[in-house]
Enzyme design. Sequence first.
Site, mmCIF file in Angstrom:
data_model
loop_
_atom_site.group_PDB
_atom_site.id
_atom_site.type_symbol
_atom_site.label_atom_id
_atom_site.label_comp_id
_atom_site.label_asym_id
_atom_site.label_seq_id
_atom_site.Cartn_x
_atom_site.Cartn_y
_atom_site.Cartn_z
ATOM 1 N N ARG A 127 -7.406 19.180 8.176
ATOM 2 C CA ARG A 127 -6.173 18.489 7.622
ATOM 3 C C ARG A 127 -4.887 18.586 8.725
ATOM 4 N NH1 ARG A 127 -9.827 17.907 4.744
ATOM 5 N NH2 ARG A 127 -9.895 17.971 2.456
ATOM 6 N N SER A 133 -3.021 16.718 -3.136
ATOM 7 C CA SER A 133 -2.832 18.104 -3.123
ATOM 8 C C SER A 133 -1.655 18.652 -2.316
ATOM 9 C CB SER A 133 -4.030 18.785 -2.227
ATOM 10 O OG SER A 133 -5.201 18.314 -2.644
ATOM 11 N N GLU A 188 1.277 20.666 2.271
ATOM 12 C CA GLU A 188 0.575 19.711 2.933
ATOM 13 C C GLU A 188 1.367 18.272 3.230
ATOM 14 O OE1 GLU A 188 -3.698 18.980 2.286
ATOM 15 O OE2 GLU A 188 -3.150 16.887 1.700
HETATM 16 P P1 FAD Z 1 2.561 8.330 4.334
HETATM 17 O O1 FAD Z 1 2.671 9.166 3.246
HETATM 18 O O2 FAD Z 1 3.297 7.172 4.691
HETATM 19 O O3 FAD Z 1 2.709 8.981 5.828
HETATM 20 C C1 FAD Z 1 2.157 10.384 5.961
HETATM 21 C C2 FAD Z 1 2.693 11.019 7.401
HETATM 22 O O4 FAD Z 1 2.014 10.178 8.497
HETATM 23 C C3 FAD Z 1 4.259 11.054 7.577
HETATM 24 O O5 FAD Z 1 4.419 11.857 8.562
HETATM 25 C C4 FAD Z 1 4.267 9.702 8.678
HETATM 26 O O6 FAD Z 1 5.385 9.483 9.397
HETATM 27 C C5 FAD Z 1 2.949 9.543 9.383
HETATM 28 N N1 FAD Z 1 2.567 7.969 9.645
HETATM 29 C C6 FAD Z 1 2.253 7.134 9.003
HETATM 30 N N2 FAD Z 1 1.576 6.189 9.276
HETATM 31 C C7 FAD Z 1 2.001 6.276 10.773
HETATM 32 C C8 FAD Z 1 1.810 5.544 12.112
HETATM 33 N N3 FAD Z 1 1.185 4.339 12.074
HETATM 34 N N4 FAD Z 1 1.959 6.249 13.047
HETATM 35 C C9 FAD Z 1 2.496 7.555 13.339
HETATM 36 N N5 FAD Z 1 2.820 8.106 12.026
HETATM 37 C C10 FAD Z 1 2.386 7.700 10.893
HETATM 38 N N6 FAD Z 1 -5.433 13.214 1.566
HETATM 39 C C11 FAD Z 1 -6.740 13.601 1.962
HETATM 40 O O7 FAD Z 1 -6.633 14.205 2.957
HETATM 41 N N7 FAD Z 1 -7.834 13.525 1.122
HETATM 42 C C12 FAD Z 1 -7.567 13.391 -0.213
HETATM 43 O O8 FAD Z 1 -8.716 13.362 -0.935
HETATM 44 C C13 FAD Z 1 -6.254 12.728 -0.526
HETATM 45 N N8 FAD Z 1 -6.141 12.528 -1.845
HETATM 46 C C14 FAD Z 1 -5.057 12.050 -2.236
HETATM 47 C C15 FAD Z 1 -4.999 11.646 -3.663
HETATM 48 C C16 FAD Z 1 -3.559 11.196 -4.113
HETATM 49 C C17 FAD Z 1 -3.510 10.521 -5.725
HETATM 50 C C18 FAD Z 1 -2.702 11.020 -3.291
HETATM 51 C C19 FAD Z 1 -1.086 10.523 -3.931
HETATM 52 C C20 FAD Z 1 -2.593 11.596 -2.152
HETATM 53 C C21 FAD Z 1 -4.028 12.065 -1.539
HETATM 54 N N9 FAD Z 1 -3.819 12.402 -0.292
HETATM 55 C C22 FAD Z 1 -5.246 12.716 0.359
HETATM 56 C C23 FAD Z 1 -2.838 12.252 0.915
HETATM 57 C C24 FAD Z 1 -2.456 10.970 1.416
HETATM 58 O O9 FAD Z 1 -3.220 9.997 0.651
HETATM 59 C C25 FAD Z 1 -3.232 10.839 2.865
HETATM 60 O O10 FAD Z 1 -2.632 11.881 3.917
HETATM 61 C C26 FAD Z 1 -2.856 9.673 3.361
HETATM 62 O O11 FAD Z 1 -3.616 9.345 4.783
HETATM 63 C C27 FAD Z 1 -1.550 9.393 3.594
HETATM 64 O O12 FAD Z 1 -1.422 7.739 4.017
HETATM 65 P P2 FAD Z 1 0.112 7.189 4.134
HETATM 66 O O13 FAD Z 1 -0.220 5.650 4.606
HETATM 67 O O14 FAD Z 1 0.464 7.128 2.375
HETATM 68 O O15 FAD Z 1 1.147 8.063 4.847
HETATM 69 P P1 NAP Z 2 -12.839 20.124 -5.955
HETATM 70 O O1 NAP Z 2 -14.121 19.725 -5.605
HETATM 71 O O2 NAP Z 2 -12.566 20.696 -7.330
HETATM 72 O O3 NAP Z 2 -12.881 21.706 -5.088
HETATM 73 C C1 NAP Z 2 -11.764 22.508 -5.069
HETATM 74 C C2 NAP Z 2 -11.538 23.002 -3.705
HETATM 75 O O4 NAP Z 2 -12.671 23.707 -3.250
HETATM 76 C C3 NAP Z 2 -11.351 21.778 -2.697
HETATM 77 O O5 NAP Z 2 -9.955 22.218 -2.334
HETATM 78 C C4 NAP Z 2 -12.497 22.035 -1.774
HETATM 79 O O6 NAP Z 2 -12.006 22.186 -0.291
HETATM 80 C C5 NAP Z 2 -13.075 23.278 -2.031
HETATM 81 N N1 NAP Z 2 -14.611 22.914 -2.250
HETATM 82 C C6 NAP Z 2 -15.395 22.688 -3.165
HETATM 83 N N2 NAP Z 2 -16.555 22.506 -2.862
HETATM 84 C C7 NAP Z 2 -16.714 22.783 -1.630
HETATM 85 C C8 NAP Z 2 -17.825 23.063 -0.775
HETATM 86 N N3 NAP Z 2 -18.888 22.777 -1.072
HETATM 87 N N4 NAP Z 2 -17.520 23.298 0.498
HETATM 88 C C9 NAP Z 2 -16.499 23.728 1.124
HETATM 89 N N5 NAP Z 2 -15.361 23.552 0.054
HETATM 90 C C10 NAP Z 2 -15.304 23.191 -1.152
HETATM 91 O O7 NAP Z 2 -11.638 19.375 -5.506
HETATM 92 P P2 NAP Z 2 -11.029 18.159 -6.037
HETATM 93 O O8 NAP Z 2 -9.406 18.804 -6.281
HETATM 94 O O9 NAP Z 2 -11.504 17.641 -7.013
HETATM 95 O O10 NAP Z 2 -10.822 17.221 -4.874
HETATM 96 C C11 NAP Z 2 -12.108 16.519 -4.136
HETATM 97 C C12 NAP Z 2 -12.079 16.422 -2.715
HETATM 98 O O11 NAP Z 2 -10.905 15.409 -2.607
HETATM 99 C C13 NAP Z 2 -11.630 17.659 -1.901
HETATM 100 O O12 NAP Z 2 -12.398 17.696 -0.800
HETATM 101 C C14 NAP Z 2 -10.130 17.621 -1.690
HETATM 102 O O13 NAP Z 2 -9.717 18.184 -0.554
HETATM 103 C C15 NAP Z 2 -10.014 16.006 -1.887
HETATM 104 N N6 NAP Z 2 -8.863 15.720 -2.220
HETATM 105 C C16 NAP Z 2 -7.673 16.106 -1.277
HETATM 106 C C17 NAP Z 2 -6.423 15.512 -1.570
HETATM 107 C C18 NAP Z 2 -5.209 15.764 -0.747
HETATM 108 O O14 NAP Z 2 -4.113 15.587 -1.006
HETATM 109 N N7 NAP Z 2 -5.280 16.262 0.236
HETATM 110 C C19 NAP Z 2 -6.026 15.387 -2.947
HETATM 111 C C20 NAP Z 2 -7.183 15.189 -3.995
HETATM 112 C C21 NAP Z 2 -8.432 15.305 -3.417
HETATM 113 P P3 NAP Z 2 -11.479 20.961 0.653
HETATM 114 O O15 NAP Z 2 -10.139 20.452 -0.135
HETATM 115 O O16 NAP Z 2 -11.582 21.581 1.928
HETATM 116 O O17 NAP Z 2 -12.397 19.845 0.595
#
Ligand code: FAD
Ligand code: NAP
Length: 346
Positions: free
Chosen positions: A174, A246, A342
């Site tokens: 991340r 998250s 995050e």
């Molecule tokens: P923004 O929120 O608009 O920007 C994020 C950052 O990136 C800011 O610092 C911005 O300045 C920068 N940025 C954006 N575009 C550019 C560009 N073109 N050039 C330079 N900088 C830029 N994240 C995960 O990793 N895994 C998940 O499973 C996940 N699930 C999510 C679920 C939900 C319901 C929500 C709300 C969020 C989730 N996220 C998750 C977080 C998010 O969706 C991601 O980080 C996504 O990539 C952000 O995209 P955005 O276009 O909305 O970026």
């Molecule tokens: P989940 O599957 O309930 O798991 C809970 C946590 O445990 C997660 O954070 C995940 O780590 C870790 N995990 C579970 N199983 C794993 C495995 N086999 N090996 C290593 N790590 C494991 O999580 P959830 O909330 O439903 O989300 C599902 C997936 O979507 C996750 O990968 C999560 O990262 C991603 N997600 C991310 C965001 C975001 O905003 N970043 C939001 C929603 C969902 P990891 O997070 O490292 O995968």
Amino acid sequence: MNSAQNAPNSPKLTPNMGLKHRNTFGFEVCAELAYEITAAEQIPGLMQQIAEQKLPWRVLGGGSNVILPKLLPGATLLMNIPGQEITQSDESNALITVGAGVNWHEFVSWTIEQQLPGLENLALIPGTVGAAPIQNIGAYGAEVADFIDSIEAFDTVTHAFVTLPKEACRFAYRDSYFKQNPHRFILTKVAFKIPKAWEPRLQYADIAKQFSATDAKPTVQQIFTAVCNIRSQKLPDPKVIGNAGSFFQNPIVPDQQYGDLLKQYPQLVSYPDQAGMRKLAAGWLIDQCGFKGLRAGPVGVYQNQALVLVNHGDGTAEDILGLAKSIQDKVREVYGVQLEIEPNIF
Ligand code: FAD
Ligand code: NAP
């Protein structure tokens, strides 16, 4: 900043634009000068003026990983660059270049329609393609860095376009060079390399459960559908309840610290990480501290997933950051672990 509007390739400018619908927390936000970037060629002239006038600036994609204040002073670049094409395809790989403003989930769906599997575990993540490399988005054991070939970007230091090979992006869990250095590059295009050899990634329990009744290898379409269904059931839809996914990263601690914690808390949820380190489930730590479902004025902790902080209505960045601090303080006091936020705080 009016001359930018008159120049060729100038982006559309809207003064005092409301961004409530372009941040998934749904905060009331006003961007002093909002520029809609629809082509990379619009960026050099605009950045020249921003530099000359010493204006603060930032890039906004879909607003799904940001915590925005009530006022964004100076210039806000709304990343809307479109376009996606398969530029090369052979027996081993397909290369696809995609505009930074393309919606991430629509891109994933399109790759699957094109019979190019690989991104299915990353389905339904909100936001744009250009933001995906910023925090190296990941879900269910896959991360976008696995599929990135190179990135085209405007370098705000040299005022020139560059192509960055994957190695230059310093991807980590991340994290990336871009996340660590937020004002250096404006990403305009991402080139993906999708290997033709495909294996399903089913190690996460929620996914594995869907296919446990059969020995047959699931299809890409089945995994894609399963990921979409699980996410829709488990995570709050930002259109209904404001959130940024998250809110905290999973802390990665040395084995020694993990061992000490496990002695005290045998139920501790954790996963193996790189050698000598262990990933703790931040959601579990927060839940154990009693925060799940808690409400703090207009904001709170989501009732089904303690890692997600939510805006119930008219919350602000201050409200969310206040709640986040009380969670961080409690988790540190009980477990001696520091939770890092995050989303990007503007
Ligand atoms: P923004 O929120 O608009 O920007 C994020 C950052 O990136 C800011 O610092 C911005 O300045 C920068 N940025 C954006 N575009 C550019 C560009 N073109 N050039 C330079 N900088 C830029 N994240 C995960 O990793 N895994 C998940 O499973 C996940 N699930 C999510 C679920 C939900 C319901 C929500 C709300 C969020 C989730 N996220 C998750 C977080 C998010 O969706 C991601 O980080 C996504 O990539 C952000 O995209 P955005 O276009 O909305 O970026
Ligand atoms: P989940 O599957 O309930 O798991 C809970 C946590 O445990 C997660 O954070 C995940 O780590 C870790 N995990 C579970 N199983 C794993 C495995 N086999 N090996 C290593 N790590 C494991 O999580 P959830 O909330 O439903 O989300 C599902 C997936 O979507 C996750 O990968 C999560 O990262 C991603 N997600 C991310 C965001 C975001 O905003 N970043 C939001 C929603 C969902 P990891 O997070 O490292 O995968």
